[in-house]
Design a protein around this motif. Structure first.
Motif, PDB file in Angstrom:
ATOM      1  N   ARG A   8       0.819  -1.179   0.007  1.00 56.47           N
ATOM      2  CA  ARG A   8      -0.091  -0.074   0.141  1.00 56.47           C
ATOM      3  C   ARG A   8       0.884   1.483   0.139  1.00 56.47           C
ATOM      4  N   ARG A   9       2.166   1.072   0.395  1.00 57.42           N
ATOM      5  CA  ARG A   9       2.931   2.290   0.329  1.00 57.42           C
ATOM      6  C   ARG A   9       3.353   2.640  -1.215  1.00 57.42           C
ATOM      7  N   ARG A  10       2.532   3.758  -1.457  1.00 56.50           N
ATOM      8  CA  ARG A  10       3.229   4.417  -2.822  1.00 56.50           C
ATOM      9  C   ARG A  10       3.306   5.896  -2.683  1.00 56.50           C
ATOM     10  N   SER A  11       4.226   6.470  -3.419  1.00 52.01           N
ATOM     11  CA  SER A  11       4.529   7.944  -3.077  1.00 52.01           C
ATOM     12  C   SER A  11       3.153   8.818  -3.693  1.00 52.01           C
ATOM     13  N   ILE A  12       2.922   9.657  -2.789  1.00 50.55           N
ATOM     14  CA  ILE A  12       1.689  10.268  -2.896  1.00 50.55           C
ATOM     15  C   ILE A  12       2.255  11.888  -2.708  1.00 50.55           C
ATOM     16  N   ALA A  61      13.471  23.742  -2.804  1.00 55.58           N
ATOM     17  CA  ALA A  61      15.140  23.178  -2.345  1.00 55.58           C
ATOM     18  C   ALA A  61      15.541  22.452  -3.697  1.00 55.58           C
ATOM     19  N   LYS A  62      14.642  22.047  -4.720  1.00 57.45           N
ATOM     20  CA  LYS A  62      15.298  21.497  -5.986  1.00 57.45           C
ATOM     21  C   LYS A  62      14.050  21.079  -7.110  1.00 57.45           C
ATOM     22  N   HIS A  63      14.305  20.592  -8.028  1.00 53.98           N
ATOM     23  CA  HIS A  63      13.373  20.028  -9.007  1.00 53.98           C
ATOM     24  C   HIS A  63      12.692  18.693  -8.377  1.00 53.98           C
ATOM     25  N   GLY A  64      11.431  18.596  -8.188  1.00 56.60           N
ATOM     26  CA  GLY A  64      10.937  17.353  -7.571  1.00 56.60           C
ATOM     27  C   GLY A  64      10.754  17.373  -6.173  1.00 56.60           C
ATOM     28  N   ALA A  65      10.634  18.779  -5.752  1.00 54.65           N
ATOM     29  CA  ALA A  65      10.342  18.816  -4.179  1.00 54.65           C
ATOM     30  C   ALA A  65       8.851  19.737  -4.232  1.00 54.65           C
ATOM     31  N   ALA A  66       8.224  19.882  -5.223  1.00 54.84           N
ATOM     32  CA  ALA A  66       7.278  20.990  -5.400  1.00 54.84           C
ATOM     33  C   ALA A  66       6.108  20.484  -4.371  1.00 54.84           C
ATOM     34  N   PHE A  67       5.789  18.897  -4.109  1.00 59.51           N
ATOM     35  CA  PHE A  67       4.747  18.494  -3.263  1.00 59.51           C
ATOM     36  C   PHE A  67       4.945  18.916  -1.724  1.00 59.51           C
ATOM     37  N   LEU A  68       6.249  19.375  -1.468  1.00 59.04           N
ATOM     38  CA  LEU A  68       6.359  19.608   0.098  1.00 59.04           C
ATOM     39  C   LEU A  68       5.469  20.937   0.254  1.00 59.04           C
ATOM     40  N   ALA A 109       2.570  10.200   1.579  1.00 56.90           N
ATOM     41  CA  ALA A 109       3.673  10.216   1.904  1.00 56.90           C
ATOM     42  C   ALA A 109       4.648  10.391   0.728  1.00 56.90           C
ATOM     43  N   CYS A 110       5.618  11.111   0.483  1.00 53.64           N
ATOM     44  CA  CYS A 110       6.781  10.917  -0.467  1.00 53.64           C
ATOM     45  C   CYS A 110       7.943  11.573   0.156  1.00 53.64           C
ATOM     46  N   TRP A 111       9.003  10.834  -0.645  1.00 53.45           N
ATOM     47  CA  TRP A 111      10.474  11.371  -0.046  1.00 53.45           C
ATOM     48  C   TRP A 111      11.017  12.432  -1.244  1.00 53.45           C
ATOM     49  N   ALA A 112      11.568  13.583  -0.777  1.00 54.96           N
ATOM     50  CA  ALA A 112      12.285  14.491  -1.439  1.00 54.96           C
ATOM     51  C   ALA A 112      13.790  14.218  -1.225  1.00 54.96           C
ATOM     52  N   GLN A 113      14.548  13.645  -2.312  1.00 56.26           N
ATOM     53  CA  GLN A 113      15.906  13.666  -2.052  1.00 56.26           C
ATOM     54  C   GLN A 113      16.640  14.957  -2.136  1.00 56.26           C
ATOM     55  N   ILE A 114      17.595  15.060  -0.913  1.00 61.98           N
ATOM     56  CA  ILE A 114      18.158  16.477  -0.703  1.00 61.98           C
ATOM     57  C   ILE A 114      19.611  16.191  -0.961  1.00 61.98           C
ATOM     58  N   HIS A 153      -5.072   8.879  -5.549  1.00 63.28           N
ATOM     59  CA  HIS A 153      -5.026   7.364  -5.043  1.00 63.28           C
ATOM     60  C   HIS A 153      -3.861   6.786  -6.290  1.00 63.28           C
ATOM     61  N   ARG A 154      -3.332   5.899  -5.430  1.00 59.70           N
ATOM     62  CA  ARG A 154      -2.212   5.203  -6.200  1.00 59.70           C
ATOM     63  C   ARG A 154      -2.545   3.810  -6.022  1.00 59.70           C
ATOM     64  N   GLU A 155      -2.542   2.957  -7.019  1.00 56.08           N
ATOM     65  CA  GLU A 155      -2.882   1.388  -6.798  1.00 56.08           C
ATOM     66  C   GLU A 155      -1.840   0.859  -5.991  1.00 56.08           C
ATOM     67  N   PRO A 156      -2.181   0.006  -5.242  1.00 56.97           N
ATOM     68  CA  PRO A 156      -1.056  -1.017  -4.293  1.00 56.97           C
ATOM     69  C   PRO A 156      -0.089  -1.630  -5.334  1.00 56.97           C
ATOM     70  N   LEU A 157       1.148  -1.946  -4.716  1.00 56.67           N
ATOM     71  CA  LEU A 157       2.008  -2.684  -5.712  1.00 56.67           C
ATOM     72  C   LEU A 157       1.636  -4.055  -5.700  1.00 56.67           C
ATOM     73  N   SER A 158       1.964  -4.794  -6.741  1.00 55.24           N
ATOM     74  CA  SER A 158       1.248  -6.135  -6.786  1.00 55.24           C
ATOM     75  C   SER A 158       2.689  -7.124  -6.778  1.00 55.24           C
TER      76      SER A 158
HETATM   77  C1  LIG Z   1      16.089   7.678  -2.368  1.00 56.53           C
HETATM   78  C2  LIG Z   1      14.770   7.968  -2.879  1.00 56.53           C
HETATM   79  C3  LIG Z   1      14.708   9.347  -3.451  1.00 56.53           C
HETATM   80  C4  LIG Z   1      13.492   9.780  -3.890  1.00 56.53           C
HETATM   81  N1  LIG Z   1      13.658  11.513  -4.305  1.00 56.53           N
HETATM   82  C5  LIG Z   1      12.415  11.704  -4.814  1.00 56.53           C
HETATM   83  C6  LIG Z   1      12.214  13.008  -5.144  1.00 56.53           C
HETATM   84  O1  LIG Z   1      13.248  13.942  -4.892  1.00 56.53           O
HETATM   85  N2  LIG Z   1      11.213  13.464  -5.624  1.00 56.53           N
HETATM   86  C7  LIG Z   1       9.797  12.835  -5.799  1.00 56.53           C
HETATM   87  O2  LIG Z   1       8.937  13.220  -6.104  1.00 56.53           O
HETATM   88  N3  LIG Z   1       9.902  11.522  -5.470  1.00 56.53           N
HETATM   89  C8  LIG Z   1      11.210  10.982  -4.966  1.00 56.53           C
HETATM   90  N4  LIG Z   1      11.264   9.745  -4.451  1.00 56.53           N
HETATM   91  C9  LIG Z   1      10.085   8.740  -4.890  1.00 56.53           C
HETATM   92  C10 LIG Z   1      10.324   7.677  -5.941  1.00 56.53           C
HETATM   93  O3  LIG Z   1      10.065   8.536  -7.313  1.00 56.53           O
HETATM   94  C11 LIG Z   1       9.316   6.671  -5.977  1.00 56.53           C
HETATM   95  O4  LIG Z   1       9.468   5.999  -4.703  1.00 56.53           O
HETATM   96  C12 LIG Z   1       9.531   5.745  -7.122  1.00 56.53           C
HETATM   97  O5  LIG Z   1       9.231   6.369  -8.111  1.00 56.53           O
HETATM   98  C13 LIG Z   1       8.528   4.428  -6.944  1.00 56.53           C
HETATM   99  O6  LIG Z   1       7.119   4.901  -6.674  1.00 56.53           O
HETATM  100  P1  LIG Z   1       6.276   4.488  -5.492  1.00 56.53           P
HETATM  101  O7  LIG Z   1       6.975   4.993  -4.367  1.00 56.53           O
HETATM  102  O8  LIG Z   1       4.928   4.986  -5.553  1.00 56.53           O
HETATM  103  O9  LIG Z   1       6.275   2.924  -5.446  1.00 56.53           O
HETATM  104  C14 LIG Z   1      12.343   9.205  -4.151  1.00 56.53           C
HETATM  105  C15 LIG Z   1      12.483   7.790  -3.572  1.00 56.53           C
HETATM  106  C16 LIG Z   1      13.694   7.396  -2.978  1.00 56.53           C
HETATM  107  C17 LIG Z   1      13.674   5.926  -2.267  1.00 56.53           C
END
Ligand SMILES: Cc1cc2nc3c(=O)[nH]c(=O)nc-3n(C[C@H](O)[C@H](O)[C@H](O)COP(=O)(O)O)c2cc1C
Length: 172
Positions: A8-12, A61-68, A109-114, A153-158
């Protein structure tokens, strides 16, 4: 079941405007603090940011962090680089635990790499976040985890889609 939680953990990256409760934030923080670390040094520390203006600045902070900017809370994972040579690994486990705790709370939740990322102007994202949040120079900034009530909504991993060829048995 734990495996269902993993699925169920997907990047939101889209969130509603509703804030999180103090209990929810405490659960996320506890999940981070419960993480194992090499030699139990626990080099990590966490900056919990709910202030909207500050989150908007983190989002730049960088490209790909807008969701924060949309997330209810941004948890910044930092570590004292002098205390452990494997602080990156320790921070990664803490980040993963926050993502899983958020999923368990039915939050997004979603990770933004710094660390190792740069801004469009060439400045390091790490330096930008360090200055913004007054983080001391000896602290490495690994990532920011944005958490909030999901608005997508993101589909769960399979298990059917797992890359089983990545697994080697006995020898490579
Ligand atoms: C180390 C790491 C860095 C990531 N950095 C970013 C990021 O900077 N911005 C972002 O939108 N998603 C980031 N993600 C999320 C990934 O894009 C995401 O986990 C991947 O596409 C798989 O999708 P899922 O999490 O929905 O399974 C990161 C994930 C990890 C594990």
């Amino acid at each position: 079941m734990f495996v269902d939680l993993l699925k169920r953990r997907r990047s939101i990256r889209r969130f509603s405007e509703e804030p999180l409760s103090d209990d929810q934030i405490e659960t996320l923080v506890n999940a981070a603090l419960l993480s194992p670390s090499s030699r139990s040094i626990n080099p990590w520390e966490f900056v919990v940011v709910t202030d909207a203006t500050m989150r908007e600045k983190l989002a730049e902070a960088k490209h790909g962090a807008a969701f924060l900017a949309e997330a209810a809370v941004a948890i910044v994972i930092v570590a004292d680089t002098r205390k452990s040579d494997v602080w990156v690994e320790d921070c990664s486990i803490a980040g993963s635990n926050i993502l899983l705790a958020a999923t368990d709370l039915e939050l997004g939740a979603c990770w933004a790499q710094i660390r190792k990322r740069t801004r469009p102007d060439g400045e390091s994202a790490e330096a930008y976040v360090r200055t913004l949040l007054e983080i001391p120079e000896h602290m490495g900034v690994e990532a920011v985890i944005g958490v909030g009530r999901p608005a997508e909504h993101r589909e769960p991993l399979s298990e059917d889609a797992l890359q089983r060829s990545k697994v080697h048995y006995e020898t490579y």
